[in-house]
Scaffold this motif. Sequence first.
Motif, mmCIF file in Angstrom:
data_model
loop_
_atom_site.group_PDB
_atom_site.id
_atom_site.type_symbol
_atom_site.label_atom_id
_atom_site.label_comp_id
_atom_site.label_asym_id
_atom_site.label_seq_id
_atom_site.Cartn_x
_atom_site.Cartn_y
_atom_site.Cartn_z
ATOM 1 N N ARG A 191 -18.835 -16.353 41.458
ATOM 2 C CA ARG A 191 -19.549 -17.462 42.084
ATOM 3 C C ARG A 191 -21.055 -17.249 42.136
ATOM 4 N N GLY A 192 -21.515 -16.111 41.677
ATOM 5 C CA GLY A 192 -22.952 -15.875 41.642
ATOM 6 C C GLY A 192 -23.404 -14.946 42.751
ATOM 7 N N PRO A 193 -24.699 -14.649 42.779
ATOM 8 C CA PRO A 193 -25.223 -13.691 43.760
ATOM 9 C C PRO A 193 -25.138 -14.213 45.184
ATOM 10 N N LEU A 194 -24.919 -13.295 46.105
ATOM 11 C CA LEU A 194 -24.895 -13.621 47.523
ATOM 12 C C LEU A 194 -26.289 -13.423 48.116
ATOM 13 N N PRO A 195 -26.597 -14.074 49.219
ATOM 14 C CA PRO A 195 -27.918 -13.906 49.824
ATOM 15 C C PRO A 195 -28.142 -12.479 50.296
ATOM 16 N N ASP A 196 -29.377 -12.010 50.149
ATOM 17 C CA ASP A 196 -29.735 -10.663 50.575
ATOM 18 C C ASP A 196 -30.219 -10.730 52.025
ATOM 19 N N LEU A 197 -29.373 -10.285 52.939
ATOM 20 C CA LEU A 197 -29.706 -10.332 54.360
ATOM 21 C C LEU A 197 -30.456 -9.103 54.830
ATOM 22 N N SER A 198 -30.568 -8.097 53.973
ATOM 23 C CA SER A 198 -31.201 -6.843 54.396
ATOM 24 C C SER A 198 -32.700 -6.987 54.615
ATOM 25 N N THR A 199 -33.319 -7.985 54.011
ATOM 26 C CA THR A 199 -34.768 -8.147 54.132
ATOM 27 C C THR A 199 -35.181 -8.993 55.328
ATOM 28 N N GLY A 200 -34.236 -9.572 56.030
ATOM 29 C CA GLY A 200 -34.543 -10.433 57.166
ATOM 30 C C GLY A 200 -34.259 -9.754 58.487
ATOM 31 N N PRO A 201 -34.161 -10.536 59.555
ATOM 32 C CA PRO A 201 -33.888 -9.958 60.878
ATOM 33 C C PRO A 201 -32.453 -9.458 60.978
ATOM 34 N N ASP A 202 -32.173 -8.737 62.061
ATOM 35 C CA ASP A 202 -30.815 -8.251 62.296
ATOM 36 C C ASP A 202 -29.864 -9.433 62.430
ATOM 37 N N TYR A 203 -28.615 -9.227 62.073
ATOM 38 C CA TYR A 203 -27.644 -10.318 62.087
ATOM 39 C C TYR A 203 -26.255 -9.777 62.402
ATOM 40 N N GLN A 204 -25.379 -10.691 62.716
ATOM 41 C CA GLN A 204 -23.961 -10.390 62.914
ATOM 42 C C GLN A 204 -23.140 -11.397 62.124
ATOM 43 N N ILE A 205 -22.077 -10.935 61.500
ATOM 44 C CA ILE A 205 -21.184 -11.811 60.748
ATOM 45 C C ILE A 205 -20.135 -12.376 61.695
ATOM 46 N N GLU A 206 -20.075 -13.697 61.794
ATOM 47 C CA GLU A 206 -19.073 -14.359 62.621
ATOM 48 C C GLU A 206 -17.906 -14.797 61.750
ATOM 49 N N ARG A 207 -16.716 -14.491 62.183
ATOM 50 C CA ARG A 207 -15.522 -14.838 61.420
ATOM 51 C C ARG A 207 -15.337 -16.345 61.409
ATOM 52 N N LEU A 208 -15.121 -16.902 60.209
ATOM 53 C CA LEU A 208 -14.885 -18.332 60.073
ATOM 54 C C LEU A 208 -13.487 -18.687 60.569
ATOM 55 N N SER A 209 -13.376 -19.852 61.174
ATOM 56 C CA SER A 209 -12.041 -20.359 61.497
ATOM 57 C C SER A 209 -11.328 -20.729 60.200
#
Length: 359
Positions: free
Chosen positions: A141-159
């Motif tokens: 599906r192609g490259p995923l967004p690079d979150l390492s260069t931005g602020p801290d984050y948490q992955i929320e589980r999708l319903s």
Amino acid sequence: METDKAILDVEAFQDGFLAGPLAPVDTDIPVRSVIAWLVDSKEDLDATTSASNTAASGSVAPSATPAATPVPKISQATPPQAAAQESVPVAPTEPSTPRAAADGVLASPYARALAQELGVDLNLLGTGPIDSRRVLATALRGPLPDLSTGPDYQIERLSGVRAAAARNMQDAVQTPTFQIGARLPLSALQTQAKAAKLSLTLVLARACALTVAEDPWFNHLWTPQGLAKRERVDVAIAVDTGDALLTPVLRDAARRPLKELAEDWRILLGKIKKGRLAPEDYRGGTFYLSNLGVFDVVHNFDAIVPLGAAAILAVAATQADGSSECTLSCDHRVIFGADAARFLQRLRERISTTAWLDT
């Protein structure tokens, strides 16, 4: 049990005590996997629970099946053949059983190796279990967004509902589509619908179904073998629940009386409010309708043609002159521009009069 569209109650057909659950809450598990046991007595329940807790507190064994957890005694109400079938382990689809590593992601060793080779971050795929097919699909599906260069984050589980909608939209964008817009008069139709105590969305769905029945190209579906011609018009209507997008289907909407469709629509909305929409309630639409007319700020918008259909009509808010900007998105493998223009002409002629509302 949470499926891709609803939360369902699973009925037990034998008496006994539920031992488990063996599957943690809020995890995705493969179909036909054992999630709990049904035992005969409370003594068996206590023994099974104690053994499960002991195994969970210890170290993870390299074997695929933990030896410390005995298989509980199956309820005598279960037929012998069924009990034998339940005790047969399912062959794994991966070279090794998925297990959680230091990162907390449940994935098989093969899936981890494949993800490393393809550059896929397993942390962005959820908690698991993750297999090689999921990793490969993500890579394609192609490259995923690079979150390492931005602020801290948490992955929320999708319903389950949001995850299913995301998969469907990802698949649907592969369809070669075009859009064509038209300004349709809706004020008279809205007035008549209100007088009859019917929703505008419902009568629009009926109008679309009658128009599709006059132009069967809109009820066809492209397949590699040819065009599938459906025998009836089933209109799927996009419904916003606040945290999900559902598409309940009105069956045979062109031939059944409007009163019957109104009762079906009432039942479907009731199921949505209770979170009890079953798969047969939202699958199999042949034409789709999305009405954002309740938001007066929306002057026009495009909708994505879902898999299984050749067209979807997007309806914006009614303007001061009583008209609404509507956009028809079509699968260009099935429908051409002139076909779409003729469809919109017929639809405009139909909603300009209201005699068909009595049928």
